[in-house]
Scaffold this active site. Structure first.
Site, PDB file in Angstrom:
ATOM      1  N   ALA A 128      40.218  58.389 -13.801  1.00 22.60           N
ATOM      2  CA  ALA A 128      39.570  58.492 -12.624  1.00 22.60           C
ATOM      3  C   ALA A 128      38.660  57.240 -12.596  1.00 22.60           C
ATOM      4  O   ALA A 128      37.867  56.525 -13.686  1.00 22.60           O
ATOM      5  CB  ALA A 128      38.661  59.924 -12.613  1.00 22.60           C
ATOM      6  N   ASP A 172      40.422  54.791  -8.439  1.00 22.84           N
ATOM      7  CA  ASP A 172      40.558  55.024  -6.700  1.00 22.84           C
ATOM      8  C   ASP A 172      40.108  56.412  -6.699  1.00 22.84           C
ATOM      9  O   ASP A 172      40.396  57.225  -6.406  1.00 22.84           O
ATOM     10  CB  ASP A 172      42.582  55.497  -7.343  1.00 22.84           C
ATOM     11  N   ASN A 194      29.187  49.817 -16.436  1.00 23.13           N
ATOM     12  CA  ASN A 194      29.696  49.868 -15.297  1.00 23.13           C
ATOM     13  C   ASN A 194      28.393  51.562 -15.196  1.00 23.13           C
ATOM     14  O   ASN A 194      28.528  52.123 -16.201  1.00 23.13           O
ATOM     15  CB  ASN A 194      30.707  51.248 -14.586  1.00 23.13           C
ATOM     16  N   MET A 221      28.211  52.512 -11.964  1.00 24.49           N
ATOM     17  CA  MET A 221      28.537  52.771 -10.473  1.00 24.49           C
ATOM     18  C   MET A 221      27.324  53.781  -9.082  1.00 24.49           C
ATOM     19  O   MET A 221      27.266  54.019  -8.046  1.00 24.49           O
ATOM     20  CB  MET A 221      29.831  52.953 -10.734  1.00 24.49           C
ATOM     21  N   GLY A 222      27.802  55.003 -10.506  1.00 26.71           N
ATOM     22  CA  GLY A 222      27.326  56.096  -9.532  1.00 26.71           C
ATOM     23  C   GLY A 222      27.706  57.084  -8.642  1.00 26.71           C
ATOM     24  O   GLY A 222      27.206  57.846  -7.860  1.00 26.71           O
ATOM     25  N   PHE A 223      28.842  57.717  -8.926  1.00 31.33           N
ATOM     26  CA  PHE A 223      29.966  58.034  -8.067  1.00 31.33           C
ATOM     27  C   PHE A 223      30.038  56.873  -6.666  1.00 31.33           C
ATOM     28  O   PHE A 223      29.569  58.625  -5.900  1.00 31.33           O
ATOM     29  CB  PHE A 223      29.097  59.613  -8.142  1.00 31.33           C
ATOM     30  N   ASN A 227      39.134  64.719 -10.007  1.00 34.28           N
ATOM     31  CA  ASN A 227      37.650  64.790 -10.133  1.00 34.28           C
ATOM     32  C   ASN A 227      36.650  65.037 -10.220  1.00 34.28           C
ATOM     33  O   ASN A 227      36.441  64.063  -8.791  1.00 34.28           O
ATOM     34  CB  ASN A 227      37.553  63.047 -11.277  1.00 34.28           C
ATOM     35  N   SER A 240      28.756  61.400 -16.811  1.00 26.49           N
ATOM     36  CA  SER A 240      28.474  60.395 -16.638  1.00 26.49           C
ATOM     37  C   SER A 240      26.742  60.051 -16.733  1.00 26.49           C
ATOM     38  O   SER A 240      26.429  60.601 -16.314  1.00 26.49           O
ATOM     39  CB  SER A 240      29.141  59.689 -14.544  1.00 26.49           C
ATOM     40  N   ASN A 263      25.591  58.160 -15.615  1.00 32.90           N
ATOM     41  CA  ASN A 263      25.362  56.587 -14.357  1.00 32.90           C
ATOM     42  C   ASN A 263      24.417  57.718 -12.928  1.00 32.90           C
ATOM     43  O   ASN A 263      24.253  56.899 -11.779  1.00 32.90           O
ATOM     44  CB  ASN A 263      26.398  55.968 -13.944  1.00 32.90           C
ATOM     45  N   THR A 264      24.416  59.107 -12.847  1.00 35.61           N
ATOM     46  CA  THR A 264      23.651  59.828 -12.478  1.00 35.61           C
ATOM     47  C   THR A 264      22.805  60.383 -12.709  1.00 35.61           C
ATOM     48  O   THR A 264      22.410  61.435 -13.921  1.00 35.61           O
ATOM     49  CB  THR A 264      24.523  60.864 -11.162  1.00 35.61           C
ATOM     50  N   LYS A 272      35.119  67.295 -18.340  1.00 36.50           N
ATOM     51  CA  LYS A 272      35.193  65.989 -19.328  1.00 36.50           C
ATOM     52  C   LYS A 272      33.619  65.384 -19.148  1.00 36.50           C
ATOM     53  O   LYS A 272      33.154  65.726 -19.059  1.00 36.50           O
ATOM     54  CB  LYS A 272      35.490  65.147 -17.932  1.00 36.50           C
ATOM     55  N   ASN A 323      34.485  60.496 -21.854  1.00 41.79           N
ATOM     56  CA  ASN A 323      33.424  59.474 -20.595  1.00 41.79           C
ATOM     57  C   ASN A 323      33.359  58.467 -21.696  1.00 41.79           C
ATOM     58  O   ASN A 323      33.447  57.991 -22.519  1.00 41.79           O
ATOM     59  CB  ASN A 323      32.760  60.098 -19.810  1.00 41.79           C
ATOM     60  N   GLY A 380      39.068  53.043 -24.605  1.00 39.79           N
ATOM     61  CA  GLY A 380      39.727  52.512 -25.588  1.00 39.79           C
ATOM     62  C   GLY A 380      40.940  52.381 -26.137  1.00 39.79           C
ATOM     63  O   GLY A 380      41.084  51.438 -26.958  1.00 39.79           O
ATOM     64  N   TYR A 431      42.323  52.971 -18.066  1.00 40.84           N
ATOM     65  CA  TYR A 431      41.724  51.701 -17.291  1.00 40.84           C
ATOM     66  C   TYR A 431      40.647  51.104 -17.766  1.00 40.84           C
ATOM     67  O   TYR A 431      40.775  50.117 -17.145  1.00 40.84           O
ATOM     68  CB  TYR A 431      39.649  53.052 -16.124  1.00 40.84           C
ATOM     69  N   THR A 432      39.756  50.524 -18.279  1.00 44.36           N
ATOM     70  CA  THR A 432      39.358  49.454 -18.952  1.00 44.36           C
ATOM     71  C   THR A 432      40.482  48.603 -19.692  1.00 44.36           C
ATOM     72  O   THR A 432      40.984  47.379 -19.289  1.00 44.36           O
ATOM     73  CB  THR A 432      38.326  49.266 -19.801  1.00 44.36           C
TER      74      THR A 432
END
Length: 341
Positions: free
Chosen positions: A66, A69, A115, A117-119, A145, A181, A183-184, A219, A248, A300, A321-322
């Site tokens: 996740a 996209d 990151n 991003m914050g959803f 997700n 996450s 970031n929220t 997750k 995550n 990783g 992803y990364t």
């Protein structure tokens, strides 16, 4: 090929590079024969790669995590790179812009990203609409997700997960509850046993009322302590959800060698600095639970060896992803070939 164009992409702001690549892929995909060409180059097909996990049949164990996209825009395009499954999102009930830019940073010496991003996403209904009109997912399993909106108070968070569950139910093969996450604000508080049990039990009750049970996974963060991981095993067992995605991004900055000004940026770290810790979490959960539930390993994975290490630690499937950004699209086929070897 990717090595030739990678310096161009890496000269751009990471978020701009992402949109340039995905937009270019969309345009390229409109050319006659382009999708067949990508598939012939990057897809490895072999029955030995197939996996049956939580009642679903995956053509191979390599998924796109996740975050890549978020709005279900690129499933048909990304499927041509040989993924066995693609996870969209994180989606929230209402559209939200996410955090202020810049919000993604490359730590090149560490082969990592930060990151925050914050959803950022267009909302669950937009994602559902795209999935409804998906023409050809090429045998790829689709995961959804789901998360909560930033403005939703934690005590009301369950309602956001309910909304997303209903919106996506008809169009995804499995769900992932994202409470990990960084970031929220306050989201990770939902990883505590009480609120997490409430969310998962509520979704499971709704799940039972549907025509068919859809696997629901959780997750989790790599920053949980052993006692918190013990709670996760207990929660999965008690709620009877399908499994766990580990892990995550991390809030740890331990061992990073990149520019200190970049390292101190707020957000979650992904990529190679996470390789060891995510594998440790997978191994701990698999051992503690006696492999009583499936684990999707992520964090990783930059090579076939990294993927095999996670599978050996107890993961049933893996996601990238990364590593996909740093190593390029050939990573998926390299992992599949490594598994066959």
């Amino acid at each position: 090929m990717y090595k030739l164009v990678k310096p161009i992409f890496f000269s751009m702001n990471p978020e701009k590079a992402h949109h340039t690549v995905t937009g270019g892929l969309k345009t390229f995909s409109k050319i006659w024969g382009s999708k067949a060409l990508l598939k012939s180059i990057y897809t490895v097909s072999d029955p030995r790669l197939e996996r049956e996990v939580f009642g679903l049949k995956f053509k191979n164990p390599v998924g796109l995590a996740a975050g890549f996209d978020k709005n279900a825009e690129y499933i048909e395009d990304m499927a041509k790179f040989g993924f066995g499954f693609i996870e969209i999102g994180t989606v929230t009930p209402k559209p939200q812009p996410g955090n202020d830019k810049p919000r993604m940073f490359r730590l090149v010496p560490d082969a990592a990203l930060i990151n925050r991003m914050g959803f950022n996403n267009q909302g669950a209904d937009v994602a559902a609409g795209r999935l409804k009109h998906l023409k050809n997912k090429d045998g790829v399993i689709i995961g959804g997700n789901i998360g909560k909106n930033k403005v939703t108070a934690n005590e009301d968070a369950v309602n956001d997960y309910i909304y997303c569950f209903h919106a996506l139910y008809d169009y995804v093969d499995y769900f992932v509850v994202n409470v990990s996450s960084p970031n929220t604000p306050g989201l990770r508080d939902l990883q505590e046993k009480g609120p997490l049990m409430h969310i998962l039990n509520t979704l499971q009750e709704l799940n039972k009322k549907k025509p068919a049970l859809k696997p629901i996974l959780l997750k989790i963060a790599p920053d949980l302590t052993d006692s918190q991981l013990d709670d996760i095993v207990e929660i999965v067992t008690e709620t009877k959800i399908a499994g766990v995605i580990a892990t995550n991004t991390t809030i740890s900055r331990e061992g990073l060698t990149s520019d200190p000004n970049l390292v101190q940026e707020m957000g979650g770290v992904s990529g190679k600095p996470l390789t060891k810790r995510s594998t440790e979490v997978i191994r701990y959960l698999a051992t503690k639970s006696n492999k009583s539930f499936p684990i999707i390993g992520v964090g990783g994975i930059h090579s076939a060896e990294d993927a095999i290490e996670k599978l050996d630690a107890g993961a049933s499937l893996i996601q990238v992803y990364t590593g996909f950004i740093y190593e390029g699209p050939a990573l998926v086929s390299a992992i599949c070939k490594g598994l066959l070897k």
